[in-house]
Scaffold this motif. Structure first.
Motif, PDB file in Angstrom:
ATOM      1  N   VAL A   1       7.495  10.600  -2.158  1.00  0.00           N
ATOM      2  CA  VAL A   1       6.591  11.806  -2.299  1.00  0.00           C
ATOM      3  C   VAL A   1       6.520  12.342  -3.709  1.00  0.00           C
ATOM      4  O   VAL A   1       5.413  12.514  -4.264  1.00  0.00           O
ATOM      5  CB  VAL A   1       7.201  13.220  -1.398  1.00  0.00           C
ATOM      6  N   VAL A   2       7.566  12.448  -4.345  1.00  0.00           N
ATOM      7  CA  VAL A   2       7.561  12.576  -5.929  1.00  0.00           C
ATOM      8  C   VAL A   2       6.808  11.750  -6.707  1.00  0.00           C
ATOM      9  O   VAL A   2       6.148  11.923  -7.463  1.00  0.00           O
ATOM     10  CB  VAL A   2       8.981  12.888  -6.379  1.00  0.00           C
ATOM     11  N   GLY A   3       6.908  10.274  -6.386  1.00  0.00           N
ATOM     12  CA  GLY A   3       6.115   9.179  -7.196  1.00  0.00           C
ATOM     13  C   GLY A   3       4.642   9.501  -6.668  1.00  0.00           C
ATOM     14  O   GLY A   3       4.051   9.281  -7.679  1.00  0.00           O
ATOM     15  N   GLN A   4       4.276   9.827  -5.468  1.00  0.00           N
ATOM     16  CA  GLN A   4       2.832   9.985  -5.265  1.00  0.00           C
ATOM     17  C   GLN A   4       2.350  11.179  -5.994  1.00  0.00           C
ATOM     18  O   GLN A   4       1.357  10.813  -6.701  1.00  0.00           O
ATOM     19  CB  GLN A   4       2.684  10.366  -3.652  1.00  0.00           C
ATOM     20  N   LEU A   5       3.137  11.995  -6.184  1.00  0.00           N
ATOM     21  CA  LEU A   5       2.630  13.234  -6.908  1.00  0.00           C
ATOM     22  C   LEU A   5       2.690  13.213  -8.307  1.00  0.00           C
ATOM     23  O   LEU A   5       1.781  13.647  -9.126  1.00  0.00           O
ATOM     24  CB  LEU A   5       3.481  14.651  -6.648  1.00  0.00           C
ATOM     25  N   GLU A   6       3.616  12.397  -8.906  1.00  0.00           N
ATOM     26  CA  GLU A   6       3.560  12.064 -10.561  1.00  0.00           C
ATOM     27  C   GLU A   6       2.667  11.190 -10.671  1.00  0.00           C
ATOM     28  O   GLU A   6       2.070  11.278 -11.862  1.00  0.00           O
ATOM     29  CB  GLU A   6       4.883  11.452 -10.811  1.00  0.00           C
TER      30      GLU A   6
ATOM     31  N   ALA B   1       0.933  -1.153  -0.123  1.00  0.00           N
ATOM     32  CA  ALA B   1       0.042   0.112  -0.074  1.00  0.00           C
ATOM     33  C   ALA B   1       0.937   1.165  -0.152  1.00  0.00           C
ATOM     34  O   ALA B   1       1.759   1.317   0.547  1.00  0.00           O
ATOM     35  CB  ALA B   1      -0.851  -0.017   1.082  1.00  0.00           C
ATOM     36  N   ALA B   2       0.312   2.166  -0.685  1.00  0.00           N
ATOM     37  CA  ALA B   2       0.981   3.585  -0.871  1.00  0.00           C
ATOM     38  C   ALA B   2       1.038   4.355   0.828  1.00  0.00           C
ATOM     39  O   ALA B   2      -0.123   4.152   1.212  1.00  0.00           O
ATOM     40  CB  ALA B   2       0.584   4.449  -1.923  1.00  0.00           C
ATOM     41  N   ARG B   3       1.947   4.884   0.921  1.00  0.00           N
ATOM     42  CA  ARG B   3       1.905   5.730   2.219  1.00  0.00           C
ATOM     43  C   ARG B   3       1.179   6.980   2.062  1.00  0.00           C
ATOM     44  O   ARG B   3       1.097   7.507   0.941  1.00  0.00           O
ATOM     45  CB  ARG B   3       3.324   6.111   2.613  1.00  0.00           C
TER      46      ARG B   3
ATOM     47  N   ARG C   1       5.456  18.507   2.446  1.00  0.00           N
ATOM     48  CA  ARG C   1       6.310  17.264   2.965  1.00  0.00           C
ATOM     49  C   ARG C   1       7.575  17.342   2.034  1.00  0.00           C
ATOM     50  O   ARG C   1       8.721  17.044   2.592  1.00  0.00           O
ATOM     51  CB  ARG C   1       5.834  16.159   2.935  1.00  0.00           C
ATOM     52  N   GLY C   2       7.412  17.411   0.739  1.00  0.00           N
ATOM     53  CA  GLY C   2       8.526  17.594  -0.023  1.00  0.00           C
ATOM     54  C   GLY C   2       9.451  18.763   0.068  1.00  0.00           C
ATOM     55  O   GLY C   2      10.810  18.456   0.194  1.00  0.00           O
ATOM     56  N   VAL C   3       8.993  19.620   0.342  1.00  0.00           N
ATOM     57  CA  VAL C   3       9.732  21.132   0.703  1.00  0.00           C
ATOM     58  C   VAL C   3      10.566  20.927   1.841  1.00  0.00           C
ATOM     59  O   VAL C   3      11.706  21.208   1.994  1.00  0.00           O
ATOM     60  CB  VAL C   3       8.604  22.144   0.754  1.00  0.00           C
TER      61      VAL C   3
ATOM     62  N   SER D   1      -2.380  16.107  -2.186  1.00  0.00           N
ATOM     63  CA  SER D   1      -1.246  16.730  -3.127  1.00  0.00           C
ATOM     64  C   SER D   1      -0.441  17.924  -2.416  1.00  0.00           C
ATOM     65  O   SER D   1       0.694  17.908  -2.370  1.00  0.00           O
ATOM     66  CB  SER D   1      -1.985  17.065  -4.315  1.00  0.00           C
ATOM     67  N   LEU D   2      -1.239  18.729  -1.676  1.00  0.00           N
ATOM     68  CA  LEU D   2      -0.811  19.899  -1.040  1.00  0.00           C
ATOM     69  C   LEU D   2      -0.014  19.499   0.158  1.00  0.00           C
ATOM     70  O   LEU D   2       1.120  19.923   0.529  1.00  0.00           O
ATOM     71  CB  LEU D   2      -1.811  20.752  -0.600  1.00  0.00           C
ATOM     72  N   ALA D   3      -0.302  18.576   0.856  1.00  0.00           N
ATOM     73  CA  ALA D   3       0.300  18.133   1.960  1.00  0.00           C
ATOM     74  C   ALA D   3       1.854  17.410   1.503  1.00  0.00           C
ATOM     75  O   ALA D   3       2.758  17.351   2.328  1.00  0.00           O
ATOM     76  CB  ALA D   3      -0.611  17.029   2.838  1.00  0.00           C
TER      77      ALA D   3
END
Length: 70
Positions: free
Chosen positions: A29-34, A2-4, A49-51, A43-45
């Motif tokens: 995080v990048v994978g989730q957004l992509e 499962a994705a986190r 988190r990526g920042v 997406s904002l969260a």
């Protein structure tokens, strides 16, 4: 597997996280957004988190540079 969720506690970039751990978390995080499967709020969260992860990674690299200079 499962994705986190973007705001899971174990993904928080803490002071104890190594550069490799931070980099791996950033890749997640990048994978989730992509993939584009997150809601706007998720997406904002994830972006926030990526920042935070990017800043932590930068701090770790800066600290390593200082150690080398000594």
């Amino acid at each position: 597997m499962a994705a986190r969720k973007p705001n899971e506690k174990r993904d928080t970039p803490g002071d104890e996280a190594s550069f490799d751990q931070v980099l791996e978390q950033l890749r997640v995080v990048v994978g989730q957004l992509e993939r584009g499967e997150l809601t706007l709020e998720e997406s904002l969260a994830s972006y926030e988190r990526g920042v935070a992860l990017t800043r932590r990674g930068h701090d770790l690299l800066h600290a390593a540079e200082k150690r080398i200079e000594l």
